[in-house]
Design a protein around this motif. Structure first.
Motif, PDB file in Angstrom:
ATOM      1  N   MET A   1       9.620  -0.766  17.531  1.00 59.91           N
ATOM      2  CA  MET A   1       9.107  -1.658  16.474  1.00 59.91           C
ATOM      3  C   MET A   1       7.821  -1.045  15.903  1.00 59.91           C
ATOM      4  O   MET A   1       6.834  -0.867  16.605  1.00 59.91           O
ATOM      5  CB  MET A   1       8.867  -3.041  17.118  1.00 59.91           C
ATOM      6  CG  MET A   1       7.914  -3.974  16.361  1.00 59.91           C
ATOM      7  SD  MET A   1       8.584  -4.447  14.762  1.00 59.91           S
ATOM      8  CE  MET A   1       7.189  -5.291  14.063  1.00 59.91           C
ATOM      9  N   SER A   2       7.837  -0.673  14.628  1.00 59.75           N
ATOM     10  CA  SER A   2       6.656  -0.068  13.999  1.00 59.75           C
ATOM     11  C   SER A   2       5.733  -1.147  13.443  1.00 59.75           C
ATOM     12  O   SER A   2       6.177  -2.173  12.952  1.00 59.75           O
ATOM     13  CB  SER A   2       7.101   0.861  12.870  1.00 59.75           C
ATOM     14  OG  SER A   2       5.997   1.232  12.098  1.00 59.75           O
ATOM     15  N   ALA A   3       4.420  -0.874  13.546  1.00 58.39           N
ATOM     16  CA  ALA A   3       3.445  -1.813  12.999  1.00 58.39           C
ATOM     17  C   ALA A   3       3.075  -1.396  11.582  1.00 58.39           C
ATOM     18  O   ALA A   3       1.998  -1.690  11.091  1.00 58.39           O
ATOM     19  CB  ALA A   3       2.215  -1.831  13.900  1.00 58.39           C
ATOM     20  N   HIS A   4       3.987  -0.690  10.929  1.00 58.18           N
ATOM     21  CA  HIS A   4       3.736  -0.106   9.610  1.00 58.18           C
ATOM     22  C   HIS A   4       3.868  -1.159   8.513  1.00 58.18           C
ATOM     23  O   HIS A   4       4.828  -1.906   8.473  1.00 58.18           O
ATOM     24  CB  HIS A   4       4.762   1.023   9.422  1.00 58.18           C
ATOM     25  CG  HIS A   4       4.762   1.620   8.071  1.00 58.18           C
ATOM     26  ND1 HIS A   4       3.658   2.226   7.547  1.00 58.18           N
ATOM     27  CD2 HIS A   4       5.728   1.704   7.119  1.00 58.18           C
ATOM     28  CE1 HIS A   4       3.951   2.660   6.324  1.00 58.18           C
ATOM     29  NE2 HIS A   4       5.178   2.352   6.053  1.00 58.18           N
ATOM     30  N   ASP A   5       2.886  -1.219   7.629  1.00 54.01           N
ATOM     31  CA  ASP A   5       2.876  -2.201   6.543  1.00 54.01           C
ATOM     32  C   ASP A   5       2.704  -1.460   5.209  1.00 54.01           C
ATOM     33  O   ASP A   5       1.612  -0.995   4.883  1.00 54.01           O
ATOM     34  CB  ASP A   5       1.721  -3.186   6.775  1.00 54.01           C
ATOM     35  CG  ASP A   5       1.581  -4.191   5.631  1.00 54.01           C
ATOM     36  OD1 ASP A   5       2.298  -4.056   4.619  1.00 54.01           O
ATOM     37  OD2 ASP A   5       0.743  -5.105   5.756  1.00 54.01           O
ATOM     38  N   PRO A   6       3.783  -1.338   4.421  1.00 61.03           N
ATOM     39  CA  PRO A   6       3.722  -0.572   3.167  1.00 61.03           C
ATOM     40  C   PRO A   6       2.630  -1.051   2.212  1.00 61.03           C
ATOM     41  O   PRO A   6       1.983  -0.241   1.545  1.00 61.03           O
ATOM     42  CB  PRO A   6       5.116  -0.774   2.554  1.00 61.03           C
ATOM     43  CG  PRO A   6       6.003  -1.117   3.713  1.00 61.03           C
ATOM     44  CD  PRO A   6       5.136  -1.874   4.691  1.00 61.03           C
ATOM     45  N   ALA A   7       2.399  -2.372   2.133  1.00 62.90           N
ATOM     46  CA  ALA A   7       1.377  -2.890   1.200  1.00 62.90           C
ATOM     47  C   ALA A   7      -0.011  -2.422   1.627  1.00 62.90           C
ATOM     48  O   ALA A   7      -0.843  -2.059   0.790  1.00 62.90           O
ATOM     49  CB  ALA A   7       1.438  -4.420   1.164  1.00 62.90           C
ATOM     50  N   ARG A   8      -0.260  -2.402   2.932  1.00 60.84           N
ATOM     51  CA  ARG A   8      -1.570  -1.974   3.439  1.00 60.84           C
ATOM     52  C   ARG A   8      -1.773  -0.476   3.169  1.00 60.84           C
ATOM     53  O   ARG A   8      -2.862  -0.046   2.787  1.00 60.84           O
ATOM     54  CB  ARG A   8      -1.640  -2.266   4.943  1.00 60.84           C
ATOM     55  CG  ARG A   8      -3.027  -2.185   5.552  1.00 60.84           C
ATOM     56  CD  ARG A   8      -2.998  -2.589   7.009  1.00 60.84           C
ATOM     57  NE  ARG A   8      -2.080  -1.761   7.775  1.00 60.84           N
ATOM     58  CZ  ARG A   8      -1.229  -2.232   8.690  1.00 60.84           C
ATOM     59  NH1 ARG A   8      -1.184  -3.506   8.972  1.00 60.84           N
ATOM     60  NH2 ARG A   8      -0.416  -1.402   9.339  1.00 60.84           N
ATOM     61  N   VAL A   9      -0.709   0.291   3.352  1.00 58.24           N
ATOM     62  CA  VAL A   9      -0.779   1.737   3.101  1.00 58.24           C
ATOM     63  C   VAL A   9      -1.036   2.000   1.614  1.00 58.24           C
ATOM     64  O   VAL A   9      -1.845   2.858   1.249  1.00 58.24           O
ATOM     65  CB  VAL A   9       0.516   2.440   3.570  1.00 58.24           C
ATOM     66  CG1 VAL A   9       0.522   3.904   3.150  1.00 58.24           C
ATOM     67  CG2 VAL A   9       0.663   2.329   5.085  1.00 58.24           C
ATOM     68  N   GLN A  10      -0.371   1.236   0.768  1.00 59.76           N
ATOM     69  CA  GLN A  10      -0.564   1.391  -0.678  1.00 59.76           C
ATOM     70  C   GLN A  10      -2.003   1.058  -1.062  1.00 59.76           C
ATOM     71  O   GLN A  10      -2.621   1.729  -1.894  1.00 59.76           O
ATOM     72  CB  GLN A  10       0.425   0.484  -1.435  1.00 59.76           C
ATOM     73  CG  GLN A  10       0.438   0.681  -2.940  1.00 59.76           C
ATOM     74  CD  GLN A  10       0.542   2.145  -3.373  1.00 59.76           C
ATOM     75  OE1 GLN A  10       1.314   2.935  -2.813  1.00 59.76           O
ATOM     76  NE2 GLN A  10      -0.255   2.540  -4.360  1.00 59.76           N
ATOM     77  N   ALA A  11      -2.558   0.029  -0.410  1.00 58.94           N
ATOM     78  CA  ALA A  11      -3.955  -0.355  -0.680  1.00 58.94           C
ATOM     79  C   ALA A  11      -4.903   0.778  -0.277  1.00 58.94           C
ATOM     80  O   ALA A  11      -5.908   1.040  -0.955  1.00 58.94           O
ATOM     81  CB  ALA A  11      -4.300  -1.637   0.077  1.00 58.94           C
ATOM     82  N   LEU A  12      -4.570   1.486   0.823  1.00 56.03           N
ATOM     83  CA  LEU A  12      -5.400   2.617   1.256  1.00 56.03           C
ATOM     84  C   LEU A  12      -5.316   3.745   0.233  1.00 56.03           C
ATOM     85  O   LEU A  12      -6.342   4.322  -0.158  1.00 56.03           O
ATOM     86  CB  LEU A  12      -4.954   3.112   2.637  1.00 56.03           C
ATOM     87  CG  LEU A  12      -5.627   4.405   3.126  1.00 56.03           C
ATOM     88  CD1 LEU A  12      -7.142   4.245   3.210  1.00 56.03           C
ATOM     89  CD2 LEU A  12      -5.067   4.829   4.493  1.00 56.03           C
ATOM     90  N   ARG A  13      -4.104   4.062  -0.216  1.00 57.81           N
ATOM     91  CA  ARG A  13      -3.939   5.117  -1.227  1.00 57.81           C
ATOM     92  C   ARG A  13      -4.787   4.816  -2.460  1.00 57.81           C
ATOM     93  O   ARG A  13      -5.462   5.693  -3.008  1.00 57.81           O
ATOM     94  CB  ARG A  13      -2.470   5.219  -1.661  1.00 57.81           C
ATOM     95  CG  ARG A  13      -1.588   5.984  -0.725  1.00 57.81           C
ATOM     96  CD  ARG A  13      -0.230   6.240  -1.375  1.00 57.81           C
ATOM     97  NE  ARG A  13       0.694   6.807  -0.405  1.00 57.81           N
ATOM     98  CZ  ARG A  13       0.682   8.086  -0.031  1.00 57.81           C
ATOM     99  NH1 ARG A  13      -0.200   8.918  -0.549  1.00 57.81           N
ATOM    100  NH2 ARG A  13       1.548   8.526   0.861  1.00 57.81           N
ATOM    101  N   GLU A  14      -4.744   3.562  -2.871  1.00 56.59           N
ATOM    102  CA  GLU A  14      -5.494   3.155  -4.059  1.00 56.59           C
ATOM    103  C   GLU A  14      -7.003   3.292  -3.817  1.00 56.59           C
ATOM    104  O   GLU A  14      -7.743   3.808  -4.664  1.00 56.59           O
ATOM    105  CB  GLU A  14      -5.146   1.697  -4.384  1.00 56.59           C
ATOM    106  CG  GLU A  14      -5.295   1.369  -5.847  1.00 56.59           C
ATOM    107  CD  GLU A  14      -4.607   0.048  -6.176  1.00 56.59           C
ATOM    108  OE1 GLU A  14      -5.341  -0.898  -6.495  1.00 56.59           O
ATOM    109  OE2 GLU A  14      -3.358  -0.018  -6.085  1.00 56.59           O
ATOM    110  N   ALA A  15      -7.442   2.827  -2.638  1.00 59.78           N
ATOM    111  CA  ALA A  15      -8.870   2.903  -2.308  1.00 59.78           C
ATOM    112  C   ALA A  15      -9.355   4.347  -2.294  1.00 59.78           C
ATOM    113  O   ALA A  15     -10.439   4.662  -2.791  1.00 59.78           O
ATOM    114  CB  ALA A  15      -9.121   2.241  -0.956  1.00 59.78           C
ATOM    115  N   LEU A  16      -8.530   5.245  -1.744  1.00 61.40           N
ATOM    116  CA  LEU A  16      -8.929   6.656  -1.640  1.00 61.40           C
ATOM    117  C   LEU A  16      -9.076   7.317  -3.003  1.00 61.40           C
ATOM    118  O   LEU A  16      -9.754   8.342  -3.128  1.00 61.40           O
ATOM    119  CB  LEU A  16      -7.914   7.438  -0.787  1.00 61.40           C
ATOM    120  CG  LEU A  16      -7.937   7.143   0.730  1.00 61.40           C
ATOM    121  CD1 LEU A  16      -6.758   7.807   1.419  1.00 61.40           C
ATOM    122  CD2 LEU A  16      -9.245   7.606   1.361  1.00 61.40           C
ATOM    123  N   THR A  17      -8.433   6.762  -4.018  1.00 61.19           N
ATOM    124  CA  THR A  17      -8.531   7.391  -5.343  1.00 61.19           C
ATOM    125  C   THR A  17      -9.503   6.670  -6.272  1.00 61.19           C
ATOM    126  O   THR A  17      -9.828   7.178  -7.339  1.00 61.19           O
ATOM    127  CB  THR A  17      -7.146   7.450  -6.040  1.00 61.19           C
ATOM    128  OG1 THR A  17      -6.598   6.128  -6.037  1.00 61.19           O
ATOM    129  CG2 THR A  17      -6.207   8.377  -5.315  1.00 61.19           C
TER     130      THR A  17
END
Length: 406
Positions: free
Chosen positions: A1-17
């Motif tokens: 079971m992965s604790a992966h959350d696509p919305a959270r990852v997308q928010a990180l990508r956005e923050a980094l740019t």
């Protein structure tokens, strides 16, 4: 079971740019400060990754201290969860287990802080260099790559939002880690930001002599999201290398310096850079070079990062208009495809089809003679070499591996 959350990852990508993201500081010293016992280490003294399983409370308390200082993300306690480091303790088969445990501890701390105030907190899965340099023949490239894949698989399953290949000293080891991470992401059917942080010594090059330009030329085409520097020096020694990256890299930039250069005293090494000095340096890097991910390495504490957060939280990284320099790189330096002389000279004699002398040396396995032919062409003014080993009946892959390495 992965604790992966696509919305959270997308928010990180956005923050980094779009803004400055602040990561944490040193981990090892804070773990040691809590005096874990030999039993906590399962008799493997100094193997910090074991604590992810035996004393997650200690590991989590370090993450908590950094989140309390206001950082956006923490790195997992998995710096040594790789083939080289765990083989020294005779437990290489535990790479995935310890990586996943480390990611879970960090994920729980991050989620708890987000639950309190709604602000996203992220987990960077740390992939350290290990102690084996494939360029020097310490370990086979494929062994390292496959172990990095196991490392990344554990981090992804445990809930990391990005993977950071850090403190890299050998570009071949860096490549092994990046491709191992890519394979793991592919296998998991997910896409996380992939950050690479190289370590440039006080000599001005990586440990094996690679200049920052060679690192950029070799790593950018691997499809990474960010490139930067960490460890070895304080911020002052990093500024010229960051300037180069700001000028030429199409990627986002990161920077996690030590708290200055260590000063040896009666009680061992002491890092002299104050929290205010680190914060001021990061403010300059954000304003001057457009650095988007900042943090600390050896000698930095939650107080260092608290002051960094205060100084950079409201800044926007300076806009950059990089001018990439097409070129090729050896292990040591990048050669731009630029013709300052009237032509770009490519040595063609290291070619099994074009040079009888080279072909005969290769067929006889006289590798040193092949290398001497290459050196001769450099002496005669070749800017680059065309190495071609294709010959009927030969194992081209084995020949290329033998000669390109030399």
């Amino acid at each position: 079971m992965s604790a992966h959350d696509p919305a959270r990852v997308q928010a990180l990508r956005e923050a980094l740019t779009t803004r400055v993201v602040v990561a944490d500081g040193a981990m090892g010293t804070m773990l040691q400060a809590q005096d874990p016992t030999l039993a906590d280490f399962q008799q493997l003294e100094g193997c910090n990754e074991i604590l992810n399983v035996t004393r997650p409370d200690i590991v989590r308390s370090v993450h908590e201290a950094y989140f309390a200082a206001g950082v956006d993300c923490v790195e997992t306690n998995t710096f040594g969860a790789n083939h080289a480091a765990l083989s020294e303790y005779d437990i290489p088969e535990r790479i995935t287990e310890l990586s996943e445990a480390g990611a879970r501890v960090a994920r729980e701390a991050a989620d708890a802080h987000t639950a309190r105030d709604g602000r996203p907190r992220w987990v960077l899965g740390s992939m350290g260099p290990g102690t084996k340099l494939p360029t020097l023949g310490h370990a086979p490239y494929t062994t390292l790559r496959d172990a990095y894949q196991a490392n990344a698989e554990g981090l992804i399953t445990g809930g990391a939002d990005a993977l950071i290949v850090e403190t890299t000293q050998d570009l071949l080891q860096t490549k092994a880690a990046v491709l191992g991470a890519r394979r793991a992401l592919q296998a998991a059917g997910t896409d996380l930001p992939l950050i690479v942080s190289v370590t440039v010594e006080t000599t001005g090059t990586m440990l094996l002599g690679s200049e920052i330009g060679a690192a950029l030329t070799a790593l950018e085409p691997l499809g990474i999201d960010m490139i930067g520097l960490n460890c070895a020096t304080g911020p002052a020694e990093m500024s010229e290398h960051l300037r180069y990256l700001a000028r030429h890299a199409r990627l986002g930039l990161s920077c996690m310096p030590n708290a200055g250069l260590p000063v040896l005293g009666a009680d061992g090494a002491h890092y002299p850079l104050s929290p205010a000095e680190l914060a001021s340096a990061h403010e300059d890097f954000v304003r001057d070079f457009g650095v988007g991910l900042v943090g600390g390495c050896c000698g930095t504490t939650p107080e260092h990062l608290r002051q960094v957060v205060e100084r950079v939280r409201h800044l926007t990284p300076a806009p950059r208009s990089p001018q990439p320099e097409p070129g090729a790189a050896s292990l040591y330096q990048a050669v731009p495809f630029r013709q300052d002389t009237s032509y770009l000279a490519i040595g063609e004699r290291t070619n099994a089809n074009g040079s009888k002398k080279f072909r005969e040396a290769m067929l006889a396995g006289r590798w040193d003679d092949c290398v001497e032919i290459a050196r001769e062409q450099i002496r005669e003014g070749a800017h680059m070499l065309d190495l071609c080993v294709d010959y009927v009946g030969r194992d081209g892959v084995a020949d290329m591996r033998e000669l390109a390495g030399r």
